[in-house]
Design a protein around this motif. Structure first.
Motif, PDB file in Angstrom:
ATOM      1  N   LEU A  67       0.873  -1.181   0.000  1.00 33.83           N
ATOM      2  CA  LEU A  67       0.000   0.000   0.000  1.00 33.83           C
ATOM      3  C   LEU A  67       0.908   1.228   0.000  1.00 33.83           C
ATOM      4  N   ILE A  68       0.818   2.028  -1.060  1.00 33.35           N
ATOM      5  CA  ILE A  68       1.632   3.255  -1.141  1.00 33.35           C
ATOM      6  C   ILE A  68       0.836   4.414  -0.545  1.00 33.35           C
ATOM      7  N   LEU A  69       1.482   5.217   0.290  1.00 29.48           N
ATOM      8  CA  LEU A  69       0.849   6.418   0.847  1.00 29.48           C
ATOM      9  C   LEU A  69       1.534   7.656   0.313  1.00 29.48           C
ATOM     10  N   ASP A  70       0.731   8.620  -0.144  1.00 28.02           N
ATOM     11  CA  ASP A  70       1.301   9.911  -0.526  1.00 28.02           C
ATOM     12  C   ASP A  70       0.377  11.031  -0.081  1.00 28.02           C
ATOM     13  N   ASP A  71       0.913  12.250  -0.086  1.00 29.42           N
ATOM     14  CA  ASP A  71       0.109  13.385   0.351  1.00 29.42           C
ATOM     15  C   ASP A  71      -0.981  13.732  -0.651  1.00 29.42           C
ATOM     16  N   ILE A  72      -0.626  13.770  -1.941  1.00 29.19           N
ATOM     17  CA  ILE A  72      -1.580  14.302  -2.928  1.00 29.19           C
ATOM     18  C   ILE A  72      -1.389  13.660  -4.296  1.00 29.19           C
ATOM     19  N   LEU A  73      -2.490  13.461  -4.982  1.00 29.57           N
ATOM     20  CA  LEU A  73      -2.449  13.024  -6.381  1.00 29.57           C
ATOM     21  C   LEU A  73      -2.718  14.258  -7.232  1.00 29.57           C
ATOM     22  N   ASP A  74      -1.688  14.673  -7.956  1.00 30.45           N
ATOM     23  CA  ASP A  74      -1.828  15.851  -8.819  1.00 30.45           C
ATOM     24  C   ASP A  74      -1.866  15.360 -10.265  1.00 30.45           C
ATOM     25  N   THR A  75      -0.738  15.368 -10.964  1.00 29.97           N
ATOM     26  CA  THR A  75      -0.743  14.805 -12.321  1.00 29.97           C
ATOM     27  C   THR A  75      -0.885  13.276 -12.258  1.00 29.97           C
ATOM     28  N   GLU A  92      -5.716  23.934  -7.111  1.00 24.25           N
ATOM     29  CA  GLU A  92      -4.960  25.035  -6.521  1.00 24.25           C
ATOM     30  C   GLU A  92      -3.804  24.485  -5.706  1.00 24.25           C
ATOM     31  N   PHE A  93      -2.813  25.342  -5.490  1.00 24.82           N
ATOM     32  CA  PHE A  93      -1.620  24.917  -4.768  1.00 24.82           C
ATOM     33  C   PHE A  93      -1.886  25.009  -3.272  1.00 24.82           C
ATOM     34  N   VAL A  94      -1.666  23.910  -2.562  1.00 29.28           N
ATOM     35  CA  VAL A  94      -1.945  23.882  -1.121  1.00 29.28           C
ATOM     36  C   VAL A  94      -0.686  23.510  -0.334  1.00 29.28           C
ATOM     37  N   VAL A  95      -0.682  23.903   0.924  1.00 30.65           N
ATOM     38  CA  VAL A  95       0.423  23.522   1.819  1.00 30.65           C
ATOM     39  C   VAL A  95      -0.165  23.037   3.148  1.00 30.65           C
ATOM     40  N   GLY A  96       0.699  22.442   3.949  1.00 32.62           N
ATOM     41  CA  GLY A  96       0.286  21.979   5.267  1.00 32.62           C
ATOM     42  C   GLY A  96       0.004  20.491   5.294  1.00 32.62           C
ATOM     43  N   TYR A  97       0.016  19.931   6.476  1.00 34.95           N
ATOM     44  CA  TYR A  97      -0.235  18.511   6.668  1.00 34.95           C
ATOM     45  C   TYR A  97       0.654  17.659   5.737  1.00 34.95           C
ATOM     46  N   GLY A  98       1.920  18.020   5.713  1.00 33.32           N
ATOM     47  CA  GLY A  98       2.889  17.276   4.900  1.00 33.32           C
ATOM     48  C   GLY A  98       3.291  17.981   3.620  1.00 33.32           C
ATOM     49  N   ALA A 103       6.244  -6.958  -6.350  1.00 28.07           N
ATOM     50  CA  ALA A 103       5.071  -6.873  -5.464  1.00 28.07           C
ATOM     51  C   ALA A 103       3.903  -7.598  -6.115  1.00 28.07           C
ATOM     52  N   THR A 104       3.121  -8.342  -5.312  1.00 27.72           N
ATOM     53  CA  THR A 104       2.012  -9.099  -5.900  1.00 27.72           C
ATOM     54  C   THR A 104       0.816  -8.191  -6.174  1.00 27.72           C
ATOM     55  N   GLU A 105       0.700  -7.121  -5.359  1.00 27.84           N
ATOM     56  CA  GLU A 105      -0.414  -6.189  -5.550  1.00 27.84           C
ATOM     57  C   GLU A 105       0.048  -4.829  -5.040  1.00 27.84           C
ATOM     58  N   VAL A 106      -0.284  -3.773  -5.755  1.00 30.29           N
ATOM     59  CA  VAL A 106       0.081  -2.433  -5.300  1.00 30.29           C
ATOM     60  C   VAL A 106      -1.166  -1.551  -5.296  1.00 30.29           C
ATOM     61  N   LYS A 107      -1.560  -1.093  -4.101  1.00 28.81           N
ATOM     62  CA  LYS A 107      -2.694  -0.166  -3.976  1.00 28.81           C
ATOM     63  C   LYS A 107      -2.147   1.191  -3.543  1.00 28.81           C
ATOM     64  N   THR A 108      -2.925   2.229  -3.809  1.00 26.08           N
ATOM     65  CA  THR A 108      -2.452   3.581  -3.496  1.00 26.08           C
ATOM     66  C   THR A 108      -3.456   4.327  -2.628  1.00 26.08           C
ATOM     67  N   CYS A 109      -2.940   5.160  -1.739  1.00 27.47           N
ATOM     68  CA  CYS A 109      -3.788   5.910  -0.819  1.00 27.47           C
ATOM     69  C   CYS A 109      -3.215   7.316  -0.647  1.00 27.47           C
ATOM     70  N   VAL A 110      -4.040   8.321  -0.895  1.00 26.35           N
ATOM     71  CA  VAL A 110      -3.590   9.711  -0.767  1.00 26.35           C
ATOM     72  C   VAL A 110      -4.529  10.490   0.140  1.00 26.35           C
ATOM     73  N   LEU A 111      -3.992  11.528   0.774  1.00 30.09           N
ATOM     74  CA  LEU A 111      -4.869  12.401   1.550  1.00 30.09           C
ATOM     75  C   LEU A 111      -5.729  13.237   0.606  1.00 30.09           C
ATOM     76  N   LEU A 112      -5.115  13.776  -0.442  1.00 25.51           N
ATOM     77  CA  LEU A 112      -5.811  14.707  -1.336  1.00 25.51           C
ATOM     78  C   LEU A 112      -5.736  14.257  -2.792  1.00 25.51           C
ATOM     79  N   THR A 113      -6.800  14.526  -3.521  1.00 23.41           N
ATOM     80  CA  THR A 113      -6.795  14.334  -4.973  1.00 23.41           C
ATOM     81  C   THR A 113      -7.185  15.652  -5.615  1.00 23.41           C
ATOM     82  N   LYS A 114      -6.365  16.149  -6.532  1.00 16.84           N
ATOM     83  CA  LYS A 114      -6.743  17.378  -7.251  1.00 16.84           C
ATOM     84  C   LYS A 114      -7.751  17.050  -8.337  1.00 16.84           C
ATOM     85  N   ASP A 115      -8.757  17.886  -8.416  1.00 15.04           N
ATOM     86  CA  ASP A 115      -9.838  17.671  -9.378  1.00 15.04           C
ATOM     87  C   ASP A 115      -9.433  18.220 -10.747  1.00 15.04           C
ATOM     88  N   ILE A 116      -8.600  17.447 -11.442  1.00 20.30           N
ATOM     89  CA  ILE A 116      -8.161  17.842 -12.782  1.00 20.30           C
ATOM     90  C   ILE A 116      -8.242  16.625 -13.692  1.00 20.30           C
TER      91      ILE A 116
END
Ligand code: IMP
Ligand code: MG
Length: 177
Positions: free
Chosen positions: A95-103, A150-156, A119-132
């Motif tokens: 399970l991959i964790l990242d702050d945001i999915l942008d591009t 929009e460009f955001v900061v904070g929480y990582g 890896a037998t399976e790779v899932k992804t989890c983000v705090l934020l997804t940009k609506d693009i």
């Protein structure tokens, strides 16, 4: 509030409540099988700590250092792996964790890399997804919030290395840019 923040987009309490729900989903979906969580530095640090303490599953936590923004406000489109060694994920569920999915370039590159390492399976989890619109790039399997383009900061999330420690997600004042 920090003096450089124009507006709080998602406050601390809202983030923490959403993490309860995300954690419950992860519990249900990954129960019974050991997983390797791979957090992407540095953006995922707060998200990782707050989310994973809510998920009492058997897991190993690994961190990898990748870079695509190089400090600015736009993705360079080129994902760099900054580590000499990568975690051993052969035959394991990841399970991959990242702050945001942008591009989506970062999660795509890391998913490909870890799949290539067996890896037998790779899932992804983000705090934020940009609506693009994202052509031919997969959305994250788990996402906390959808935000505008929009460009955001904070929480990582940072701007030139700063503001990662803020407990909320916010927009910078133009005077800080
Ligand atoms: P992607 O590869 O374009 O999806 O970008 C993902 C990476 O870019 C994230 O891991 C963040 O580090 C960074 N990023 C994307 N959008 C923002 C933002 O609004 N603020 C700060 N960093 C961002
Ligand atoms: Mg990042």
């Amino acid at each position: 509030m920090h003096q450089d923040i124009e507006k709080v987009l998602i406050d601390e309490e809202v983030i923490q409540k959403r993490l309860d729900i995300l954690a419950e989903k992860l519990m249900n979906d990954f129960e019974g099988e050991p997983i390797v969580v791979v957090a992407l530095l540095k953006g995922a640090i707060l998200f990782m700590a707050d989310l994973l303490r809510r998920v009492p599953l058997t897991m190993e936590i690994e961190c990898i250092n990748v870079s695509s923004y190089h400090g600015g406000m736009e993705s360079s489109g080129k994902v760099q792996f900054l580590d000499n060694t990568l975690p051993d994920v052969l035959g394991r569920k990841v399970l991959i964790l990242d702050d945001i999915l942008d591009t989506g370039g970062t999660l795509h590159a890391v998913t490909e890399k870890l799949t290539g390492l067996g890896a037998t399976e790779v899932k992804t989890c983000v705090l934020l997804t940009k609506d693009i619109p994202r052509e031919s790039v997969k959305e994250a399997d788990y996402s906390g919030f959808v935000i505008g383009n929009e460009f955001v900061v904070g929480y990582g999330l940072d701007y030139q290395g700063k503001y990662r420690n803020l407990p909320y997600v916010g927009i910078l004042k133009t005077s800080a840019i």
